[in-house]
Design a protein around this motif. Structure first.
Motif, mmCIF file in Angstrom:
data_model
loop_
_atom_site.group_PDB
_atom_site.id
_atom_site.type_symbol
_atom_site.label_atom_id
_atom_site.label_comp_id
_atom_site.label_asym_id
_atom_site.label_seq_id
_atom_site.Cartn_x
_atom_site.Cartn_y
_atom_site.Cartn_z
ATOM 1 N N SER A 223 -64.046 64.832 64.085
ATOM 2 C CA SER A 223 -65.243 64.097 63.690
ATOM 3 C C SER A 223 -65.522 62.947 64.666
ATOM 4 O O SER A 223 -64.590 62.286 65.135
ATOM 5 C CB SER A 223 -65.060 63.536 62.278
ATOM 6 O OG SER A 223 -66.078 62.616 61.976
ATOM 7 N N PRO A 224 -66.802 62.688 64.956
ATOM 8 C CA PRO A 224 -67.148 61.556 65.828
ATOM 9 C C PRO A 224 -67.100 60.215 65.115
ATOM 10 O O PRO A 224 -67.411 59.184 65.712
ATOM 11 C CB PRO A 224 -68.582 61.889 66.261
ATOM 12 C CG PRO A 224 -69.151 62.660 65.110
ATOM 13 C CD PRO A 224 -67.996 63.470 64.574
ATOM 14 N N LEU A 225 -66.719 60.190 63.842
ATOM 15 C CA LEU A 225 -66.719 58.944 63.074
ATOM 16 C C LEU A 225 -65.671 57.942 63.545
ATOM 17 O O LEU A 225 -65.655 56.804 63.108
ATOM 18 C CB LEU A 225 -66.524 59.240 61.586
ATOM 19 C CG LEU A 225 -67.703 59.930 60.896
ATOM 20 C CD1 LEU A 225 -67.296 60.406 59.518
ATOM 21 C CD2 LEU A 225 -68.892 58.988 60.812
ATOM 22 N N ALA A 226 -64.785 58.394 64.431
ATOM 23 C CA ALA A 226 -63.760 57.489 64.959
ATOM 24 C C ALA A 226 -64.291 56.622 66.089
ATOM 25 O O ALA A 226 -63.513 55.894 66.721
ATOM 26 C CB ALA A 226 -62.550 58.284 65.444
ATOM 27 N N ALA A 227 -65.594 56.678 66.367
ATOM 28 C CA ALA A 227 -66.182 55.868 67.440
ATOM 29 C C ALA A 227 -65.847 54.397 67.247
ATOM 30 O O ALA A 227 -65.961 53.854 66.153
ATOM 31 C CB ALA A 227 -67.697 56.058 67.464
ATOM 32 N N GLY A 228 -65.394 53.761 68.324
ATOM 33 C CA GLY A 228 -64.973 52.367 68.257
ATOM 34 C C GLY A 228 -63.471 52.210 68.208
ATOM 35 O O GLY A 228 -62.925 51.155 68.528
ATOM 36 N N ILE A 229 -62.791 53.270 67.790
ATOM 37 C CA ILE A 229 -61.333 53.303 67.780
ATOM 38 C C ILE A 229 -60.879 54.018 69.049
ATOM 39 O O ILE A 229 -61.529 54.963 69.501
ATOM 40 C CB ILE A 229 -60.802 54.033 66.530
ATOM 41 C CG1 ILE A 229 -61.407 53.430 65.262
ATOM 42 C CG2 ILE A 229 -59.281 53.985 66.464
ATOM 43 C CD1 ILE A 229 -61.074 54.204 63.996
#
Length: 368
Positions: A223-229
């Motif tokens: 998932s791309p929801l880890a953006a920023g990590i």
């Protein structure tokens, strides 16, 4: 109380939630569906076979863990909130367990004209009418899918395509048995890269293979929801030895969503490794809440079980680095072994729910 939110109720996320709840820690488990997806059984679902209808609220019953159903649209690391379609959930600690899904973007036409095991419920009617079926990917999912389809629909021509021969990571005798079993089922194997998926088939090595149904069982993406990590090249969260994000220590990553380094390299995603990561993250969070340092995660592989239809299989036992041992099982004994492995999460979760709050779950010597 510290508010812990777990994103994803797969094998790893469920293990983390039950472990934390068993220790009287406030935990919220978030998942898009209230149904637990047994990924190990998706090839069976795709061929119209009935599997258990497992509901997450029922699996969590009696643990004290809270379940929130909804699609996660974003994660705000600064505000420490998770946004769903219609609400936000605050967290102090986040356990990222969103896992991986098939990646059709690497093969032209696969997204437009193909299916994946995630589309399992859509496939039985299509497969029942198909004369030619092409399965892309010679990993475990591809092998099991091709075998189930060939066994369930014997009138169809099933072709398994991949860059390496099926069972390439097994010892020679186990690999030979697997390949002979596929031949007995009528599965044709083609070694090569899929150049393009078309409405009526695929192109492989400048050869056209007819296919009424194309099933992609190759690579995966997270998932791309880890953006920023901080993530690796594949989008997996880079963790320290205890499974904490190296860039955001209040984020823990488990299962397929994490790039977990061991002495032999980065772990690859399996149920075999996913559950121990969930257990370890939960135990480590409890230690940090008590002011203690978490222990380093360690894991070694044990086996590679492969189903070849309902009454046949191969189980390759492995060294800790996943390289093959000489010992393996075949035939009905291997099929029974695989069934025990596939069903094992549920008695494991039940034992977790009954454990005392101060107890340790993972056996000594196999502990994460």
């Amino acid at each position: 109380m510290t508010n812990i939110v777990i994103l994803g109720a797969g094998y790893a996320g469920m293990a983390a939630a039950i472990q934390l709840a068993a220790r009287n820690v406030q935990v919220t488990l978030v998942n898009a569906s209230d149904r637990f997806t047994e990924r190990l059984r998706l090839p069976m679902v795709a061929t119209g076979q009935e599997v258990a209808d497992l509901r997450i609220p029922e699996l969590l019953a009696g643990t004290g863990a809270r379940f929130e159903q909804g699609w996660v649209t974003s994660v705000d690391l600064g505000q420490r909130t998770v946004s769903l379609e219609d609400r936000k959930i605050k967290f102090d600690i986040l356990v990222y367990a969103l896992g991986a899904v098939p990646d059709t973007s690497s093969v032209p036409g696969a997204e437009e004209y193909g299916y994946t095991v995630e589309d399992a419920l859509l496939l039985p009617d299509r497969l029942a009418m198909a004369e030619h079926v092409v399965v892309g990917g010679t990993g475990l999912t591809g092998i099991e899918s091709a075998a189930e389809i060939a066994a369930r629909y014997p009138s169809a021509t099933v072709t398994l395509v991949g860059r390496s021969a099926p069972g390439n990571n097994m010892n020679p005798r186990a690999r030979k048995y697997l390949q002979k079993a596929l031949e007995r089922l009528g599965v044709r194997t083609v070694v090569g890269s899929i150049d393009k998926v078309l409405p009526s088939g695929v192109r492989v090595n400048d050869e056209f293979l007819p296919g009424d149904v194309f099933l992609w069982a190759g690579g995966t993406k997270v998932s791309p929801l880890a953006a920023g990590i901080e993530t690796d090249a594949r989008g997996r969260i880079v963790t320290d030895g205890a499974l904490r994000s190296v860039s955001h220590p209040f984020v823990w990553a488990v299962g397929d969503a994490a790039a977990i380094r061991q002495p032999y390299g980065i772990m690859h995603g399996t149920c075999q490794g996913g559950m121990p990561t969930g257990v370890h993250a939960a135990l480590s969070i409890v230690r940090t809440l008590a002011g203690k340092e978490p222990r380093k995660f360690r894991f070694g592989y044990y086996h590679t079980p492969v189903s070849l239809g309902r009454g046949d299989g191969v189980v390759q036992f492995t060294h800790g680095d996943d390289s093959p041992r000489r010992f393996y099982l075949t035939g009905r004994l291997a099929a029974r072994y695989k069934e025990v492995v596939t069903a094992s999460p549920w008695p494991t979760y039940r034992r977790m729910k009954r454990m005392p709050a101060s107890g340790a779950f993972w056996p000594r010597g196999k502990r994460s």
